[in-house]
Design an enzyme around this catalytic site. Structure first.
Site, PDB file in Angstrom:
ATOM      1  N   CYS A 153       0.653  -1.369   0.048  1.00 53.42           N
ATOM      2  CA  CYS A 153       0.026  -0.022   0.070  1.00 53.42           C
ATOM      3  C   CYS A 153       0.715   1.376  -0.020  1.00 53.42           C
ATOM      4  CB  CYS A 153      -0.912  -0.098   1.403  1.00 53.42           C
ATOM      5  SG  CYS A 153      -0.040  -0.387   2.690  1.00 53.42           S
ATOM      6  N   PRO A 154       1.930   1.453  -0.766  1.00 57.23           N
ATOM      7  CA  PRO A 154       2.752   2.516  -0.604  1.00 57.23           C
ATOM      8  C   PRO A 154       2.153   3.814  -1.136  1.00 57.23           C
ATOM      9  CG  PRO A 154       3.311   1.096  -2.469  1.00 57.23           C
ATOM     10  CD  PRO A 154       2.421   0.276  -1.781  1.00 57.23           C
TER      11      PRO A 154
END
Length: 415
Positions: A153-154
Site C-alpha cells: 500500500c505505498p
C-alpha cells in the site's frame, strides 16, 4: 496521479482528482497489469502441500512475518477449545504447541519477498510451505478454503506520496488472481486507512468492484486496533469476501474494549510493557531528525501507543521521562538531557503489536552489520504486521462459522 513536472520528489501527487480521469487511469493500469501477467516468465511450481480435510486450509499472501496468520490461527483455536483455554495456552510456546494443531485453520502456503520476514515466518510456522517469489511470477496458486493477505500500500498511506499510479498499488490484482485459481470460500485482506480517500474514494471503489467480480460478496470497514485489546492507536481497513454460493453473512465484530457497559477497559502501555522496565531488550539508537520532532512521539503510561511504524528510527518514544514540549507548529522538543528519552525497544513494540514473547524475529544474522541495521529489520517486520489481537477478532466470525459447518461437511473445497 503523477504530473509531468518533476520537483525534488520523483512525482508530485495531484491535489484535486477528477473522477473520470481517475477511473480511466485505474482501468488502464489494471489492463497493463493483466497483460503483464500473460507476458512474464512465470515459475511453474507444484509444491507438495499438507492439506487436511477436517481443517480450513489457508493460503497467506504478502505474509510478512505472519501477524495476520497467527491471529487467524488463534481465532481458529479459540473456536475449537474455547477462548479461555486458547488465551492461556498462547502465553507459553510449549503450551501453545501442545494445542496448536486443534485450530480449525491450517496454513498450507505462504508468499512474500522480504527475506528476514520469511526467516521469521519459518521459525514460527515451520510446517507451512514458503514461496519466496515475486507474486507476479507465480503461474498457478494452489487450491484453498481461505486466503489471507495485506497487499502492499505505498500509494495508499497518508505518510507516503499517495500516488494512484504507483505500480505496487496494483498487486491486489494478483490477490484476485489467487482467488480465481484457489477458489476459497472466503478471504481476508487488510490495508491502511489512506486507501479510503485516495482518488476521492474511487480507488477503493475499483478495488471492491474487482474483488466482487471474482465471485464474492465483499464488504469493508475501518477499525481501530485499540478497540480490540491492542495497546495502540492503529486504524486499518479490512476487506472481507464470502464466495457468492456460500450461505454465510459475515458481520464485523463489535469493539470488545473501550467505553461502554459491555466493554473491557482499553489496554494501556503500562498493561502491555510495564513489566519490561528492567528488561526491555535492545532498541534503535541515534539522534532525532526535524521530521521526527515535528510532532509528539510520546504517550503516557495510561494511554495507548502511537501507531507502530515499519522503521526503528521512527519508533515511538518510551513513556518514561518527561513529556515532549510543543514549541510551535510542527516543532517539538525533548526536554532535559537526551538520555531521559529513548525509542521503544523491539521487544516492547512486539508486545504493543500483541505478539507473544516467544515469537521469534530474524535480524538477518549478519553480525558484520551495525546494531541499528539489524534491529531495523525486526522493527520493519513488526511494524508491517497486523496486530495479533486485531486479526483474531476479525477472523472469529469466520472461525465460528467454519467450525460449525466443518463438523458436518468435513470439507468446504474439493481439491
Amino acid at each position: 496521479m503523477k504530473l509531468d513536472e518533476r520537483g525534488r520528489a520523483k512525482y508530485r501527487p495531484l491535489k484535486e482528482y477528477n473522477v473520470n480521469k481517475v477511473k480511466k487511469l485505474l482501468l488502464d493500469k489494471i489492463e497493463e497489469e493483466q497483460k503483464a501477467i500473460q507476458n512474464i516468465a512465470a515459475e511453474d511450481i507444484k509444491p507438495k502441500l499438507n492439506y487436511k480435510e477436517d481443517k480450513v486450509n489457508v493460503i497467506s499472501l504478502f505474509s510478512g512475518c505472519g501477524g495476520l496468520d497467527l491471529g487467524v490461527e488463534l481465532a481458529g483455536l479459540a473456536a475449537v477449545v474455547g477462548e479461555e483455554k486458547s488465551v492461556q495456552a498462547f502465553k507459553n510456546k510449549k503450551d501453545f504447541d501442545a494445542v496448536r494443531e486443534e485450530s480449525i485453520f491450517h496454513t498450507i502456503y505462504s508468499n512474500d519477498l522480504f527475506k528476514e520476514a520469511n526467516e521469521s515466518y519459518k521459525l514460527n510456522f515451520p510446517s507451512t510451505f514458503q514461496h519466496e517469489l515475486d507474486i507476479r511470477k507465480i503461474k498457478e496458486f494452489p487450491k484453498a478454503d481461505l486466503v489471507l493477505g495485506g497487499f502492499p500500500c505505498p500509494g495508499f498511506s497518508g505518510a507516503g506520496p499517495r500516488l494512484i499510479d504507483d505500480e505496487r498499488n496494483f498487486l491486489y490484482i494478483h490477490f484476485i488472481r489467487c482467488l480465481l485459481q484457489a477458489k476459497p470460500f472466503a478471504f481476508i485482506a487488510e490495508n491502511v486507512k489512506g486507501m479510503l480517500t485516495l482518488g476521492n474514494g474511487e480507488v477503493l471503489n475499483q478495488i471492491i468492484q474487482d474483488f466482487s467480480s471474482a465471485g464474492y460478496h465483499v464488504q469493508f470497514k475501518l477499525v481501530n486496533a485499540r478497540d480490540y485489546g491492542v495497546p495502540q492507536l492503529r486504524e486499518r481497513v479490512f476487506i472481507i469476501g464470502i464466495r457468492n454460493d456460500i450461505e454465510f453473512e459475515y458481520n464485523f465484530p463489535a469493539p470488545s474494549h473501550g467505553k461502554g457497559n459491555k466493554r473491557l477497559p482499553y489496554v494501556t502501555l503500562k498493561d502491555a510493557i510495564g513489566d519490561l522496565k528492567n528488561n526491555p531488550g535492545e532498541w534503535f539508537e541515534g539522534g532525532y531528525s526535524p521530521m521526527y520532532l515535528s510532532r509528539n512521539r510520546k504517550k503516557k503510561w495510561t494511554e495507548q501507543s502511537f501507531t507502530i511504524q515499519a522503521s526503528g528510527r521512527q519508533a515511538p518514544l518510551h513513556p518514561s521521562g518527561p513529556d515532549m514540549v510543543k514549541l510551535e507548529k510542527d516543532h517539538w522538543e525533548l526536554p532535559g538531557d537526551e538520555s531521559l528519552h529513548r525509542r521503544l525497544s523491539v521487544k516492547e513494540i512486539a508486545r504493543i503489536q500483541t505478539f507473544p514473547d516467544w515469537f521469534q524475529f530474524s535480524d538477518g544474522g549478519n553480525m558484520d552489520s551495525s546494531k541499528n541495521n539489524r534491529l531495523n529489520k525486526q522493527y520493519k517486520q513488526i511494524g508491517n504486521a497486523v496486530p495479533i489481537n486485531l486479526a483474531k477478532a476479525v477472523a472469529m466470525p469466520i472461525a465460528r462459522w467454519a467450525k460449525k459447518n466443518l463438523d458436518s461437511t468435513k470439507q468446504l473445497t474439493l481439491f
